[in-house]
Write a protein that holds these residues in place. Structure first.
Motif, short mmCIF file in Angstrom:
data_model
loop_
_atom_site.label_atom_id
_atom_site.label_comp_id
_atom_site.label_asym_id
_atom_site.label_seq_id
_atom_site.Cartn_x
_atom_site.Cartn_y
_atom_site.Cartn_z
N ARG A 120 15.53 34.67 -5.65
CA ARG A 120 14.92 34.56 -4.32
C ARG A 120 15.77 33.62 -3.45
O ARG A 120 16.09 33.95 -2.31
N LYS A 121 16.17 32.48 -3.98
CA LYS A 121 16.96 31.52 -3.21
C LYS A 121 18.34 32.09 -2.86
O LYS A 121 18.86 31.82 -1.80
N SER A 122 18.90 32.86 -3.75
CA SER A 122 20.21 33.46 -3.48
C SER A 122 20.15 34.47 -2.36
O SER A 122 21.09 34.60 -1.59
N HIS A 123 19.04 35.18 -2.27
CA HIS A 123 18.88 36.16 -1.19
C HIS A 123 18.67 35.48 0.16
O HIS A 123 19.01 36.02 1.20
N ILE A 124 18.12 34.28 0.15
CA ILE A 124 17.87 33.53 1.38
C ILE A 124 19.18 33.00 1.97
O ILE A 124 19.35 32.92 3.17
#
Length: 92
Positions: A87-91
């Motif tokens: 999730r953080k990587s997609h942000i």
């Protein structure tokens, strides 16, 4: 927000001290994780992240996958860490 900053700093320190896991270890752990029912959909959606994102590779590479697959609580914790890292990587 402050807690997240502190967590990121701690993770960066751990990565620096421990070093990054080898590609061999990351790929071996991915193959082990594919045996878990919950992992395949996550891996399929985020396959590129598992090869590029350092934080996600660190989590997967240093995880004790065999123990996580046996112990339900540890398996759930690993799943949550992987999902959060994706999730953080997609942000970014």
């Amino acid at each position: 927000m402050i807690l997240e900053i502190v967590a990121n700093i701690c993770m960066s320190m751990a990565m620096f001290i421990r070093g990054n896991p080898s590609d061999e270890k990351v790929f071996r752990n991915i193959e082990l994780l594919k045996k878990a029912e919950w992992f395949e959909p996550i891996y399929t959606r985020n396959k590129d992240l598992f090869t590029k994102d350092e934080h996600l590779r660190y989590i997967v590479g240093w995880a004790k996958v065999e123990k996580s697959l046996i112990n339900e609580r540890k398996g759930q914790q690993l799943k949550e860490e992987i999902v959060e890292a994706c999730r953080k990587s997609h942000i970014k």
